[in-house]
Every structure is written in C-alpha cells, then in structure tokens.
Scaffold this motif. Sequence first.
Motif, PDB file in Angstrom:
ATOM      1  N   GLY A  15       0.963  -1.259  -0.099  1.00 18.56           N
ATOM      2  CA  GLY A  15      -0.071  -0.036  -0.077  1.00 18.56           C
ATOM      3  C   GLY A  15       0.850   1.188   0.044  1.00 18.56           C
ATOM      4  N   ARG A  16       1.780   1.283   0.779  1.00 15.24           N
ATOM      5  CA  ARG A  16       2.666   2.357   0.881  1.00 15.24           C
ATOM      6  C   ARG A  16       3.400   2.536  -0.430  1.00 15.24           C
ATOM      7  NH1 ARG A  16       3.752   4.087   6.228  1.00 15.24           N
ATOM      8  NH2 ARG A  16       2.878   2.781   7.869  1.00 15.24           N
ATOM      9  N   HIS A  17       3.707   1.431  -1.254  1.00 12.52           N
ATOM     10  CA  HIS A  17       4.674   1.791  -2.357  1.00 12.52           C
ATOM     11  C   HIS A  17       3.556   1.852  -3.714  1.00 12.52           C
ATOM     12  CE1 HIS A  17       7.634  -0.027   0.286  1.00 12.52           C
ATOM     13  NE2 HIS A  17       8.749   1.024  -0.842  1.00 12.52           N
ATOM     14  N   PHE A  18       2.525   1.573  -3.770  1.00  7.85           N
ATOM     15  CA  PHE A  18       1.566   1.799  -4.683  1.00  7.85           C
ATOM     16  C   PHE A  18       1.403   3.226  -4.389  1.00  7.85           C
ATOM     17  CE2 PHE A  18       0.184  -2.784  -5.092  1.00  7.85           C
ATOM     18  CZ  PHE A  18       0.630  -2.947  -6.190  1.00  7.85           C
ATOM     19  N   ALA A  19       1.123   3.717  -3.361  1.00 10.69           N
ATOM     20  CA  ALA A  19       0.939   5.101  -3.157  1.00 10.69           C
ATOM     21  C   ALA A  19       1.815   6.203  -3.715  1.00 10.69           C
ATOM     22  CB  ALA A  19       0.645   5.394  -1.596  1.00 10.69           C
TER      23      ALA A  19
END
Length: 298
Positions: A257-261
């Motif tokens: 989630g942090r990297h897709f963001a």
Amino acid sequence: MRLSTVILPIHRWAEGQKIWRQAEDLGFHAAYTYDHLSWRSFRDGPWFGAIPTLTAAAAVTQSMRLGTLVTSPNFRHPVTLAKDLISLDDVSGGRFTLGIGAGGTGFDATALGQESWTPRERADRFAEFVPLLDRLLTEDSVTHEGAFYSAVEARNIPGCVQRPRLPFAVAATGPRGLKLAARYGQAWVTTGDPKLFETGTPEQSRQAMRGQMDKLAEACADGGRDVSGLEKVLLTGFTPERGRPLESLDAFVDFAGRHFALGFTELVVHAPIPDSDFAADRTVFERIATEALAQLGG
C-alpha cells in the motif's frame, strides 16, 4: 495495481516447470527471471540460462506474462539477443517483456575475460545498446556501426508478435538511464536506493524512490512524453525492509500500500527459496499472491 514474481533459474526443469505453472495458477500478472551467468550466493550452485528457461516456461503457461529482470550488455550482444527475443515472443504468443539494465560489477562483468567496466563505460554501452536493440526489433534489416556494437544487414523477419515490438522495462536511476527509459521504455524498473539497503530506514527508502520518480518525470517531460504512460515497477527485496514484507499477509499489504501510493503500478516478489536471502514461508507467499490485491482494493 499488479503483483508479479521472480523465479530464479536454479531448478532442473522437471521441478522448475511446476514452479512456473504454480505462479500462473496463483494469479501473478507476470513471472520474471534473472538474466545472469551466475549470481551472488548462488554462484556455486545450479543456475540455468534465462532465455531457454523462459522459452520452456512459455510452453507450460497460457496467460501469465514472462520476462527478464534484467538483461544487460555485460554478456549480451544486441544482434544475437534480438533474434532470441523475437523467437521467445513468438513462442509465448506475445507475452514477453524485456527487463533491461546497464549491468553491474558481478560475475557477469568479467566472465567473458574482460575487465569490469566503470559506471561511465556501462552507461556508454547501454546508451548504444538500447537504441540498436529497438531498431533490431522493429526493422527487417539493420546495419549499424557504433563505438561498441555493429550490425551488418542483420535480418529479423517476421519481427515481434507484439507491435511495434515487445515492451522494454528499463531499469535505471541515473540521468542517462532515465532518459533511455523515457524514450524507449514501456515500463521503468527500480530496486530502490542501494545505498540505503544496509543502514537506511523504510521512510528514507520511500523518499529516495519519490526522488527517482520525480527525475523520471523530468526525463519524460524533456522528451515530450507523459510519465503516466510508463508502468512503474518495483523489484522488492532490496529495500531496508528486506524480506519482512513476506513474513505475513498484513505486513505485505502494508508494504504494498505504501509503495503503490508512491505511484508504482507493479510490485515483484521473489518466489521462496529455502536457506537463501529469499527464504519465506510458502503458505504466506501463496496468500499474498491470492489475497493481497483484494485487500488493497486492486
């Protein structure tokens, strides 16, 4: 959002084909392999060729994309590589992506008897390698006389199944590599900032990747291209988190989630290999493959 895997070419095919089939059954968008002659801690163990392995994988899978992460000029020549790639694209029915980078200083760099190239020499070769390979995959006949590579009426008929050619996923962080990604890439690949792997924090790592994406956007703007047209691929396992995201489904969902963001569109995780840097619980790995994207809303 896409989730893919890397299957290292360390298995005899009687066993390896099962792993590639399982990757497709688990629903991975793509399965890649490393294009090296040998690699790090695996140097003294089994290690098979990337192109034959991917060709065999194409024959035992139906829909999953296949690719290299990454091919480099360290031991490849554009003319012979192009012939192999056109063949592989044909066998796979147009499912192949070429991950390509400038190479490094590992075993590949000296296996043919040459001195290891400096970063500038690698960049110089890469700057000629990529445009020539682009021509070889899109033109029926190519003649080229360059500083490092030559081609004399090199024929590549009938060309790629994918048109105008199979996609390039360009691994780059420096200005010259990012310029190549902006001009020739259908995707951009990073592993993060290697300087942060040992002592950096996850936040520092994400900040560094934000900076890489900003530079990619600048390179695209300079070339008159919208950066949104490139897929952004993170090959995981080389950030300060190391293997921790594969310890549980929740840990991976948080990491993803942090990297897709940040703007990544594809995350690539290594298939588990016991007693190695890529050791992981197979059950957790399978849950990540089948459940993570649903939890992320993708």
